[in-house]
Design a protein around this motif. Structure first.
Motif, mmCIF file in Angstrom:
data_model
loop_
_atom_site.group_PDB
_atom_site.id
_atom_site.type_symbol
_atom_site.label_atom_id
_atom_site.label_comp_id
_atom_site.label_asym_id
_atom_site.label_seq_id
_atom_site.Cartn_x
_atom_site.Cartn_y
_atom_site.Cartn_z
ATOM 1 N N PRO A 96 0.824 -1.214 0.000
ATOM 2 C CA PRO A 96 0.000 0.000 0.000
ATOM 3 C C PRO A 96 0.851 1.255 0.000
ATOM 4 O O PRO A 96 1.989 1.244 0.458
ATOM 5 C CB PRO A 96 -0.774 -0.115 1.320
ATOM 6 N N ASN A 97 0.310 2.325 -0.520
ATOM 7 C CA ASN A 97 1.001 3.614 -0.523
ATOM 8 C C ASN A 97 0.200 4.589 0.335
ATOM 9 O O ASN A 97 -0.355 5.571 -0.150
ATOM 10 C CB ASN A 97 1.158 4.139 -1.950
ATOM 11 N N VAL A 98 0.113 4.269 1.614
ATOM 12 C CA VAL A 98 -0.647 5.093 2.561
ATOM 13 C C VAL A 98 0.308 5.593 3.630
ATOM 14 O O VAL A 98 0.886 4.813 4.377
ATOM 15 C CB VAL A 98 -1.798 4.293 3.208
ATOM 16 N N ARG A 99 0.471 6.904 3.702
ATOM 17 C CA ARG A 99 1.343 7.517 4.697
ATOM 18 C C ARG A 99 0.542 8.505 5.532
ATOM 19 O O ARG A 99 -0.395 9.135 5.047
ATOM 20 C CB ARG A 99 2.525 8.238 4.028
ATOM 21 N N LEU A 105 -5.175 9.835 9.641
ATOM 22 C CA LEU A 105 -5.773 8.880 8.709
ATOM 23 C C LEU A 105 -7.248 8.668 9.010
ATOM 24 O O LEU A 105 -7.647 8.508 10.165
ATOM 25 C CB LEU A 105 -5.043 7.539 8.788
ATOM 26 N N ASP A 108 -11.278 5.365 5.368
ATOM 27 C CA ASP A 108 -11.021 4.946 3.981
ATOM 28 C C ASP A 108 -9.540 4.669 3.763
ATOM 29 O O ASP A 108 -9.173 3.712 3.055
ATOM 30 C CB ASP A 108 -11.505 6.017 3.005
ATOM 31 N N GLN A 109 -8.686 5.480 4.348
ATOM 32 C CA GLN A 109 -7.246 5.265 4.187
ATOM 33 C C GLN A 109 -6.790 3.993 4.903
ATOM 34 O O GLN A 109 -5.941 3.252 4.396
ATOM 35 C CB GLN A 109 -6.484 6.488 4.703
ATOM 36 N N TRP A 110 -7.358 3.727 6.069
ATOM 37 C CA TRP A 110 -7.061 2.461 6.747
ATOM 38 C C TRP A 110 -7.531 1.273 5.920
ATOM 39 O O TRP A 110 -6.814 0.275 5.771
ATOM 40 C CB TRP A 110 -7.729 2.433 8.130
ATOM 41 N N GLN A 112 -7.894 1.180 2.717
ATOM 42 C CA GLN A 112 -7.020 1.053 1.554
ATOM 43 C C GLN A 112 -5.721 0.347 1.924
ATOM 44 O O GLN A 112 -5.247 -0.539 1.198
ATOM 45 C CB GLN A 112 -6.707 2.434 0.981
ATOM 46 N N ALA A 113 -5.135 0.746 3.048
ATOM 47 C CA ALA A 113 -3.873 0.138 3.469
ATOM 48 C C ALA A 113 -4.036 -1.361 3.702
ATOM 49 O O ALA A 113 -3.218 -2.166 3.242
ATOM 50 C CB ALA A 113 -3.360 0.825 4.736
ATOM 51 N N ALA A 157 -0.330 2.834 9.278
ATOM 52 C CA ALA A 157 -1.248 1.962 8.537
ATOM 53 C C ALA A 157 -0.478 0.977 7.664
ATOM 54 O O ALA A 157 -0.856 -0.196 7.542
ATOM 55 C CB ALA A 157 -2.198 2.800 7.693
ATOM 56 N N TYR A 158 0.598 1.454 7.071
ATOM 57 C CA TYR A 158 1.429 0.589 6.232
ATOM 58 C C TYR A 158 1.986 -0.572 7.051
ATOM 59 O O TYR A 158 1.902 -1.737 6.641
ATOM 60 C CB TYR A 158 2.563 1.415 5.630
#
Length: 265
Positions: A96-99, A105, A108-110, A112-113, A157-158
């Protein structure tokens, strides 16, 4: 060293770029029949032509969104049709590309990760298992990350997603041992992936210089390696190829650091 990969049937998920591509190249160099699953047809066309030149003349590129279970199942069904229902090697190299820090966060970002970084691996293993069980020998290699052991606030999250990869892989090494399907994890450290190089350039650093890249990582994240430079994707690929090969006949449930030296945990 002959890794015993001649005519082995291998799938690299996320093999169109970076460490996934380097892994696919190493498998092709040793004569494996390599399929790559990725989202972009343009990237697939480029990597498949490269793999054919390297020694995998019938290399296959399949477009699939690995966050969609139906697309994953369709991709492996197509491989079964092409390759006679057998598979020796599955490499899961998608990340994943979640920073962002914990308080930055949203849900939705969690999602996605976890969806890209962990559940994609779960879906691909689930779809591949019937094919792996039909082969005379089989290996699974999943990409985790050394940052699961050396946490950074902006990678919460990553690292959570990659920790799930490590845990599930360890469990699979146990549950698949009776079938003699070996399951191992590779944990790269600061490797000059497209994402890391792009980040470096965004903060004014020449990310194409592995020494400058490591300086930036040390300054911004406080995670230097023992070696004074960042790693390169092509330094990870051979480790994956060995773990995926017949030469690796008794190593399962391992988490292998490729990180320029950090610790032995």
């Amino acid at each position: 060293m002959d890794l015993g990969l001649r005519d082995a049937k291998a799938v690299v998920v996320g093999g169109s770029r970076g460490m996934g591509r380097a892994s696919a190249q190493c498998l092709a160099d040793d004569g494996a029949r390599v399929a790559v699953i990725a989202r972009s047809q343009a990237q697939l066309d480029d990597v498949i032509a490269d793999l054919a030149r390297r020694g995998s003349p019938d290399a296959v590129g399949l477009v699939a969104d690995v966050t969609d279970a139906a697309q994953v199942e369709a991709a492996f069904a197509e491989l079964a049709r092409r390759w006679g229902g057998e598979l020796n090697i599955l490499v899961n190299a998608v990340g994943p590309n979640v920073r962002g820090g914990f308080e930055d966060l949203n849900d939705d970002q969690w999602q996605q990760a976890i969806g890209v970084g962990a559940m994609a691996m779960v879906r691909c293993v689930r779809a591949a298992l019937p094919l792996l069980r039909q082969a005379q020998w089989a290996r699974i290699v999943n990409f985790s990350a050394s940052s699961t052991k050396r946490q950074g606030a902006s990678l919460v999250a990553y690292t959570a997603a990659k920790s799930m990869v490590t845990s599930v892989s360890k469990n699979l090494s146990l549950s698949l041992a009776p079938d003699e399907i070996l399951v191992n994890v590779v944990s790269p450290g600061s490797v000059a992936s497209e994402g890391l190089v792009s980040w470096a350039k965004s903060v004014g650093v020449d990310g194409d210089d592995p020494y400058r890249l490591m300086e930036a990582i040390t300054e911004h994240f406080g995670h230097p390696a023992h070696l004074p430079r960042a790693g390169l994707p092509e330094e990870v690929g051979p480790v994956v190829a060995f773990l995926a090969s017949r030469r690796n006949s008794y190593m399962t449930g391992a988490n292998v650091n490729v990180d320029g030296g950090t610790d032995f945990s």
